[in-house]
Motif scaffolding. Structure first.
Motif, PDB file in Angstrom:
ATOM      1  N   LYS A 221     -18.535  59.648  25.321  1.00 10.14           N
ATOM      2  CA  LYS A 221     -18.657  59.196  26.704  1.00 10.14           C
ATOM      3  C   LYS A 221     -17.803  57.950  26.876  1.00 10.14           C
ATOM      4  O   LYS A 221     -17.776  57.077  26.027  1.00 10.14           O
ATOM      5  CB  LYS A 221     -20.118  58.877  27.018  1.00 10.14           C
ATOM      6  CG  LYS A 221     -20.971  60.113  27.211  1.00 10.14           C
ATOM      7  CD  LYS A 221     -22.208  59.780  28.040  1.00 10.14           C
ATOM      8  CE  LYS A 221     -23.068  60.997  28.224  1.00 10.14           C
ATOM      9  NZ  LYS A 221     -23.666  61.453  26.924  1.00 10.14           N
ATOM     10  N   ASP A 222     -17.128  57.866  28.016  1.00 16.55           N
ATOM     11  CA  ASP A 222     -16.229  56.752  28.270  1.00 16.55           C
ATOM     12  C   ASP A 222     -16.904  55.693  29.131  1.00 16.55           C
ATOM     13  O   ASP A 222     -17.592  56.035  30.092  1.00 16.55           O
ATOM     14  CB  ASP A 222     -14.981  57.225  29.019  1.00 16.55           C
ATOM     15  CG  ASP A 222     -14.111  58.097  28.141  1.00 16.55           C
ATOM     16  OD1 ASP A 222     -14.557  58.412  27.037  1.00 16.55           O
ATOM     17  OD2 ASP A 222     -12.997  58.438  28.581  1.00 16.55           O
ATOM     18  N   THR A 223     -16.704  54.444  28.796  1.00 15.60           N
ATOM     19  CA  THR A 223     -17.161  53.355  29.651  1.00 15.60           C
ATOM     20  C   THR A 223     -15.991  52.402  29.871  1.00 15.60           C
ATOM     21  O   THR A 223     -15.412  51.923  28.902  1.00 15.60           O
ATOM     22  CB  THR A 223     -18.305  52.572  28.973  1.00 15.60           C
ATOM     23  OG1 THR A 223     -19.272  53.506  28.507  1.00 15.60           O
ATOM     24  CG2 THR A 223     -18.933  51.585  29.934  1.00 15.60           C
ATOM     25  N   SER A 225     -14.268  49.035  30.296  1.00 20.72           N
ATOM     26  CA  SER A 225     -14.654  47.659  29.988  1.00 20.72           C
ATOM     27  C   SER A 225     -13.392  46.880  29.661  1.00 20.72           C
ATOM     28  O   SER A 225     -12.288  47.325  30.007  1.00 20.72           O
ATOM     29  CB  SER A 225     -15.637  47.645  28.816  1.00 20.72           C
ATOM     30  OG  SER A 225     -16.142  46.354  28.610  1.00 20.72           O
ATOM     31  N   GLU A 237     -11.109  51.556  27.633  1.00 21.02           N
ATOM     32  CA  GLU A 237     -12.145  52.559  27.791  1.00 21.02           C
ATOM     33  C   GLU A 237     -12.872  52.570  26.452  1.00 21.02           C
ATOM     34  O   GLU A 237     -12.251  52.758  25.408  1.00 21.02           O
ATOM     35  CB  GLU A 237     -11.451  53.904  28.043  1.00 21.02           C
ATOM     36  CG  GLU A 237     -12.193  54.913  28.858  1.00 21.02           C
ATOM     37  CD  GLU A 237     -12.260  54.573  30.341  1.00 21.02           C
ATOM     38  OE1 GLU A 237     -13.367  54.247  30.784  1.00 21.02           O
ATOM     39  OE2 GLU A 237     -11.230  54.637  31.035  1.00 21.02           O
ATOM     40  N   ASP A 454     -23.358  43.356  29.439  1.00 20.02           N
ATOM     41  CA  ASP A 454     -22.890  43.434  30.813  1.00 20.02           C
ATOM     42  C   ASP A 454     -22.521  42.007  31.208  1.00 20.02           C
ATOM     43  O   ASP A 454     -23.112  41.059  30.706  1.00 20.02           O
ATOM     44  CB  ASP A 454     -24.027  43.957  31.704  1.00 20.02           C
ATOM     45  CG  ASP A 454     -23.524  44.289  33.099  1.00 20.02           C
ATOM     46  OD1 ASP A 454     -22.295  44.195  33.321  1.00 20.02           O
ATOM     47  OD2 ASP A 454     -24.349  44.638  33.947  1.00 20.02           O
ATOM     48  N   ARG A 468     -18.748  45.966  30.424  1.00 23.94           N
ATOM     49  CA  ARG A 468     -19.820  46.921  30.700  1.00 23.94           C
ATOM     50  C   ARG A 468     -20.502  47.355  29.422  1.00 23.94           C
ATOM     51  O   ARG A 468     -19.946  47.272  28.332  1.00 23.94           O
ATOM     52  CB  ARG A 468     -19.279  48.143  31.430  1.00 23.94           C
ATOM     53  CG  ARG A 468     -19.070  47.905  32.909  1.00 23.94           C
ATOM     54  CD  ARG A 468     -19.023  49.231  33.641  1.00 23.94           C
ATOM     55  NE  ARG A 468     -18.762  49.012  35.069  1.00 23.94           N
ATOM     56  CZ  ARG A 468     -17.555  48.801  35.556  1.00 23.94           C
ATOM     57  NH1 ARG A 468     -16.522  48.752  34.754  1.00 23.94           N
ATOM     58  NH2 ARG A 468     -17.401  48.626  36.852  1.00 23.94           N
ATOM     59  N   ALA A 470     -21.557  49.898  26.914  1.00 26.63           N
ATOM     60  CA  ALA A 470     -21.214  51.250  26.489  1.00 26.63           C
ATOM     61  C   ALA A 470     -22.275  51.802  25.557  1.00 26.63           C
ATOM     62  O   ALA A 470     -22.624  52.966  25.624  1.00 26.63           O
ATOM     63  CB  ALA A 470     -19.860  51.246  25.790  1.00 26.63           C
ATOM     64  N   ASP A 525     -12.957  47.785  38.498  1.00 28.11           N
ATOM     65  CA  ASP A 525     -12.446  48.123  37.179  1.00 28.11           C
ATOM     66  C   ASP A 525     -11.232  47.291  36.803  1.00 28.11           C
ATOM     67  O   ASP A 525     -10.773  47.336  35.670  1.00 28.11           O
ATOM     68  CB  ASP A 525     -12.070  49.610  37.137  1.00 28.11           C
ATOM     69  CG  ASP A 525     -13.302  50.479  37.005  1.00 28.11           C
ATOM     70  OD1 ASP A 525     -14.354  49.933  36.611  1.00 28.11           O
ATOM     71  OD2 ASP A 525     -13.221  51.677  37.309  1.00 28.11           O
TER      72      ASP A 525
END
Lengths: 543, 478, 171
Positions: A221-223, A225, A237, A454, A468, A470, A525
């Motif tokens: 899964k990508d977050t 940051s 990512e 965060d 963020r 992750a 972003d």
């Protein structure tokens, strides 16, 4: 540079406007029209060699490569005619001729442009029955390995080494269908940007040795940051699988890192998954037993500091943060120590190193992601002047208790600090590693790190960017800002513990009142430039 | 068609090549050498030279036949950038050997042409790119350039004017693609000889990203004669739209192969039967490739055609570089095509996918047919591959490979069918696996692999890597 | 440092070669003929070809140092061109033209004859290091086919007897 003139043209009948000189493929992508491609990369000069992006243009008899065809007034482009479809299928069939189709064991599988394009536009089988060409599989350097058979000779990597890193290790050797990317023996691909070639490789020819067989990309899964490896704050990512970060890849931000990031930054998640990471609280109580309950952390530190303060006065306690804390953490940290009425507020930072300059990429000399944040929130003197005062204070026993942050990745406390800290009556330390050498009387608290927080950080150019979460914290760990807020509560400064987004609101008003940023979401972003990188603004500190 | 009376034709380009000492500057000056250059520089403005050449309808002799004067006029007049004049002597189209004669026997005529061309586009630096194999030609040119510098024909202040010109002979190193205009420029810049995207055309952005004109050796050799004798005279030789003397190279199955200077528009039949002495050994004519192997093939009954750019185009082939390859009735067309395709496979630069992969695939299919393992569907597959190559690439090498392939396969289809039927000793029901299905073929195939392994310029085919998944091992040495 | 680097760097130090003063002078002259150094690469490779009797890794390394270009770049350019003499090739490089016009006039016999005579296949070098046999593409001498280029010289209109005599003259 003056604004380029806008020209009007049509793609598939749809009227589009773009500045003159824009390449058709770029204009099409911006208009949401899919034009499959391999060799085209927005961060590199177009080369037009893969012939995948062929489209029909009203000013040419033959199909043209849209990555090297500039838009022109009145031009009509067709991307979905039968001619174009036939051309795409033809190119893909030819491209697959000597490609091994070893997707099941290829790391790129799932994010492979060849796979995607063949699925969308390609033939369903190959008419070639002869044996395929064989090309070498080998190391190109300490970070990247080559699977020559998979190479489709798009020359993205060689262009990268020529245009962005300027190091020129990679070259296409031989010609015709023997062509393959390679290095000259003895001059391996060793530069600080080498892994970008893996990112831009449209197939699995260049593979990161670090990520090799680590995960399948569709499971991750990508977050979005930012990298916390240095003051550049590259947008990244974070890719995690089963709550474990597997890989960090750069994310496009023209203001910060463009499409690239350095190899060192990709290692920044390693402390979080390291085996010697500190996961348990070790809170030494008055009777000498060790309490591991995270719920008691805040009161343990508070009581410890309070005891020192009661015995030796409020001036006898010190707080040392770090340039790896988020702005929100720093903000609470600052408020807390203001509340404890001590002027001794410092912050650790990793020492400056030599900046590295590449043709189109700079790796700054400051290896601290939030040094500027520290300067704005704790004050510029926190990083050096105050630290020295605190050190001598500890050494001459005027400072007897401290709370310090030691979350600077692989950085270790200098020797004089280690010996000084052991003289303290009370020491609480947030650390990433289990520190057996620490004074016996300390409270040892696990710190959080990259990918777990965060918040926001201010990069070296004065850009406020969003961190963020992750991966979820290990169950035993609490966030530092929560513990700090609980201490505030004990002081009666705060009624309840709030999330970083709320802290951001408070902080934004206090630190950058002129900017009117109300919520952390506004950072988006890509972050917001809160200070001009060139000017030297008045130091705004929390009052 | 009416035959030309060649006995009345006065040789222009080849007038001196047979003479003793024709490669020296003394001989050249004695026979009116450098008069054209002198006249151009001292009597005309550069724009006038362009006009004269435009007026003469001189068309490029390299293959495409683009009007020379028009090409020059594309060079921007008002630019701060330096300009370059480049002469293409990378004569490598199979069957072409005309420039070599000029280079070795009359190098000063090339230098004189270069002076005129450079002066016309107002450039001060010229390069001549000669293919690496022609060592003697290179030495001849270097000698000639030195002589020209010594006599003041090159260098500073030509013919008493303030016009300067430097000429450098640049030696290639064995790459057919460097005969392509932009591939040549890449090579001249010290890069891999990969053709560049057009537009921008070289006239606007060429060598070192500056305006550049690239002309063929034979083209520039015409210039001094046009300047000396005028455009009208030139236009009277051959067809008006593409006039002038033409060097045609006849090779293959003829009695007298060689380079012949003839007026443009000579009948191909006359060229083969009269000039080149007819098909050898008394055999019958089977096929002719009129313009180098990149041109579409003509069958014996199609050869009654004038040799000029437009007439050839009208019958869907091209005059190209003027390389006439004659094949008699003993020729195996499958083999001939295999040979041609092997050439293009070897010479593809590898930049564009259709050419890089397509030429290799065609070669593999033809090799298989030659080995007796062809399948009837191969014929249509080949035609389809050709289709997928034509017009899809940066330069025309893919087209150059596809044209002979599609034309030979179409025009001599029955030969391919016969070959495939002859060799059809395998189980036709199995469509995949190719020749491997035949017992014994496996070992033959492995031999082929081992053979390929030892051939330079091929990345080694390690049998171990073939049998194992290559991914299981990362080698630590190169 | 990976094993890769250790092995090849050591090898590089061992085999290091340098241009002679004369060659350097020639290279300096070549530089003056082009607006940038990169463009001088092909001629400099020719100088190196003569200087080191064929171009190998050491020669490329030397050129890279001389010209200030990345060795990878030179490697890419060098492998694109087939006519440079590779290090390890024989004293006499026999390049038989195998393209169509020569093929029509019997170059295959020449290749087979040479294969038999020298006991090597195209692309190989005889054990004594004297001859290297190569099949090459068109040599622009189609009227005098079959043609063999031996080092710098063309030998045209060859018959097998001529060829034998020629080979003997080299012995």
């Amino acid at each position: 540079m003056s604004e380029a003139k806008l020209v009007k043209f049509k793609i598939n009948g749809q009227e589009i406007e773009a500045p003159a000189g824009t390449m058709v493929i770029k204009a099409a992508h911006e208009a949401g029209i899919d034009v499959p491609h391999f060799c085209y990369h927005p961060g590199l000069t177009p080369d037009g060699n893969c012939r995948m992006c062929l489209v029909e243009a009203s000013n040419a008899r033959k199909p043209v490569a849209s990555c090297v065809t500039p838009v022109a007034e009145g031009l009509e482009i067709t991307t979905d005619s039968d001619t174009v479809k036939e051309a795409r299928e033809g190119v893909l069939e030819l491209m697959l001729l000597n490609h091994p189709l070893d997707c099941p064991i290829c790391d790129k599988s799932g994010e492979c442009m060849l796979q995607d394009n063949v699925y969308d536009h390609g033939p369903d089988n190959s008419r070639m029955t002869e044996p395929k060409m064989m090309k070498p599989t080998k190391d190109l350097g300490s970070t990247v390995a080559l699977w020559g058979n998979r190479c489709i000779v798009c020359q993205r990597c060689t262009r990268f080494c020529e245009e962005v890193s300027g190091t020129g290790e990679l070259a296409i050797i031989h010609r015709g269908d023997s062509s393959v990317v390679d290095v000259f023996p003895g001059y391996p691909l060793e530069n600080d940007l080498s892994l970008n070639t893996v990112d831009i490789c449209p197939v699995g020819a260049l593979i990161s040795k670090d990520f090799l067989y680590e995960a399948r990309v569709w499971n991750m899964k990508d977050t979005p940051s930012i990298c916390t490896g240095c003051s550049k704050g590259c947008n990244v990512e974070i890719q995690q699988e089963r709550n474990q970060t597997r890989r960090i890849v750069p994310r496009h931000n023209p203001e910060v890192n463009d499409y690239w990031m350095c190899d060192e930054g990709r290692e920044v998640f390693k402390p979080a998954v390291s085996e010697d990471r500190l996961l348990d609280y070790q809170l030494r109580t008055a009777d000498g037993t060790i309490d591991t309950n995270p719920k008691n952390a805040a009161s343990a530190i508070f009581n410890g500091l309070n005891q020192v303060s009661a015995n030796h006065g409020t001036q006898a306690i010190a707080g040392i943060g770090s340039a790896f804390m988020s702005c929100e953490e720093l903000y609470v940290f600052k408020l807390l120590f203001d509340g404890l009425q001590t002027p001794h507020l410092g912050a650790f930072s990793r020492p400056q190193r030599e900046a590295k300059s590449f043709k189109q990429f700079e790796i700054p000399g400051d290896p601290n992601p939030n040094r500027l944040g520290v300067e704005r929130i704790l004050g510029r003197e926190a990083l050096e002047e105050n630290l020295e005062k605190i050190l001598s204070g500890i050494q001459n026993q005027s400072i007897r208790g401290a709370l310090i942050f030691d979350d600077l990745l692989d950085w270790d406390l200098p020797a004089e600090w280690q010996s000084a800290l052991s003289q303290l009556e009370f020491l609480a330390i947030f650390s990433l590693r289990d520190r057996t050498h620490l004074p016996q009387h300390s409270c040892l608290l696990p710190a959080t790190t990259f990918g777990e927080k965060d918040g926001s950080m201010l990069n070296g150019e004065g850009r406020l960017q969003r961190l963020r979460i992750a991966t979820q914290l290990p169950r035993t760990i609490r966030y530092e800002h929560e513990i700090l807020q609980q201490m505030q509560q004990e002081l009666g400064m705060r009624s309840k513990v709030v999330p970083p987004s709320a802290l951001f609101k408070e902080m934004g008003k206090a630190v950058w009142p002129q900017l009117e940023i109300s919520t952390i979401r506004e950072l988006g972003d890509q972050g917001i430039q809160v200070e001009s990188p060139t000017e030297n603004p008045q130091r705004a500190t929390v009052s | 068609m009416a035959e030309l009376d060649l006995s009345k034709y006065e040789k222009i380009l080849f007038k001196h090549v047979d003479q003793e000492g024709s490669d020296t500057i003394d001989y050249y000056l004695k026979h009116g050498g450098y008069e054209g250059a002198k006249k151009a520089i001292t009597e005309h403005r550069p724009s006038e030279v362009i006009d004269i050449v435009k007026e003469s309808n001189l068309r490029g002799r390299g293959g495409a036949g683009f009007p020379c004067g028009v090409k020059w006029s594309f060079v921007p007049q008002n630019t701060d950038k330096p300009k370059y004049f480049v002469v293409n002597a990378d004569e490598s189209e199979p069957g072409t050997f005309k420039d070599r004669v000029l280079i070795e026997r009359d190098p000063h005529s090339i230098i004189e042409g270069i002076i005129i061309g450079s002066y016309a586009i107002k450039c001060n630096v010229a390069y001549l790119y000669i293919r690496g194999e022609l060592v003697y030609g290179y030495e001849q040119l270097v000698k000639a350039v030195k002589e020209a510098y010594d006599k003041g024909m090159l260098g500073k202040g030509l013919f008493g004017t303030d016009y300067n010109l430097d000429l450098t002979i640049h030696r290639g190193a064995g790459a057919y693609i460097c005969g392509e205009e932009t591939g040549l420029l890449s090579s001249l810049e010290g890069k891999r000889g990969q053709p560049k995207i057009k537009p921008p055309f070289p006239a606007v952005e060429g060598l070192f990203r500056c305006p550049t004109v690239v002309n063929n050796v034979e083209t520039v050799c015409n210039l001094q004669h046009i300047i000396n004798r005028g455009a009208e005279w030139f236009k009277n030789i051959g067809p008006e739209k593409g006039p002038g003397p033409k060097l045609l190279c006849v090779s293959g199955h003829v009695n007298k192969p060689g380079t012949y200077e003839v007026p443009m528009g000579i009948n191909l039949k006359q060229l083969i039967y009269d000039v080149a002495g007819g098909v050898w050994k008394g055999n019958k004519l089977k096929a002719v490739i009129p313009g180098g192997t990149s041109a579409k093939v003509l069958k014996a009954e199609e050869v009654d055609v004038p040799c000029d750019f437009d007439s050839m185009m009208a019958i869907d082939t091209m005059l190209g570089s003027g390389a006439v390859i004659v094949m008699d009735d003993t020729t195996d067309m499958v083999d001939a095509l295999y040979n041609i395709i092997r050439f293009y496979h070897h010479e593809s630069c590898g930049q564009c996918t259709p050419c890089r992969e397509g030429t290799g695939w065609l070669e593999k299919i033809l090799k298989r047919i030659m080995a007796g393992h062809g399948r009837m569907e191969d014929i249509d597959t080949m035609l389809n591959i050709c289709d997928r190559m034509v017009g899809k690439t940066i330069c025309v090498l893919a087209d150059a490979a596809a044209f002979p392939c599609s034309s030979i396969v179409t025009k001599f289809r029955s030969e391919f069918e016969a070959k495939i039927q002859q060799g059809a000793g395998y189980d036709k029901r199995i469509f995949t696996g190719g020749p491997l299905v035949q017992p014994g073929a496996v070992s033959r195939h492995n031999q082929e692999r081992r053979k390929d392994k030892d051939t330079p310029n091929r990345i080694s085919l390690d049998p171990e890597l073939i049998s194992k998944p290559s991914q299981s091992k990362v080698e630590t040495t190169s | 440092m990976s094993a890769f680097q250790e092995i090849t760097q050591a090898a590089r130090e061992d085999e290091r070669v340098e241009f002679s003063a004369e060659a350097k002078k020639k290279i300096e002259w070549i530089y003056t003929r082009y607006p940038n150094r990169e463009a001088a690469l092909l001629p400099v490779l020719r100088v190196a070809e003569k200087e080191f009797d064929g171009i190998g890794a050491a020669a490329i390394d030397c050129i890279a140092r001389e010209m200030g270009l990345s060795p990878g770049y030179i490697y890419g350019v060098f492998t694109f061109y087939t006519h440079y003499k590779r290090a390890g090739e024989g004293k006499y490089v026999l390049q038989v033209c195998a393209t169509l016009p020569c093929a029509l006039r019997g170059c295959r016999d020449v290749v087979h004859h040479l294969e038999d005579k020298l006991g090597i296949k195209p692309g190989e070098t005889t054990e004594d290091g004297k001859f290297t046999l190569k099949k090459v593409e068109c040599l622009a001498s189609c009227d005098t086919a079959p043609v063999v280029q031996i080092n710098d010289d063309y030998h045209e209109n060859l018959t097998l007897e001529d060829l034998d005599k020629l080979l003997e003259s080299f012995e």
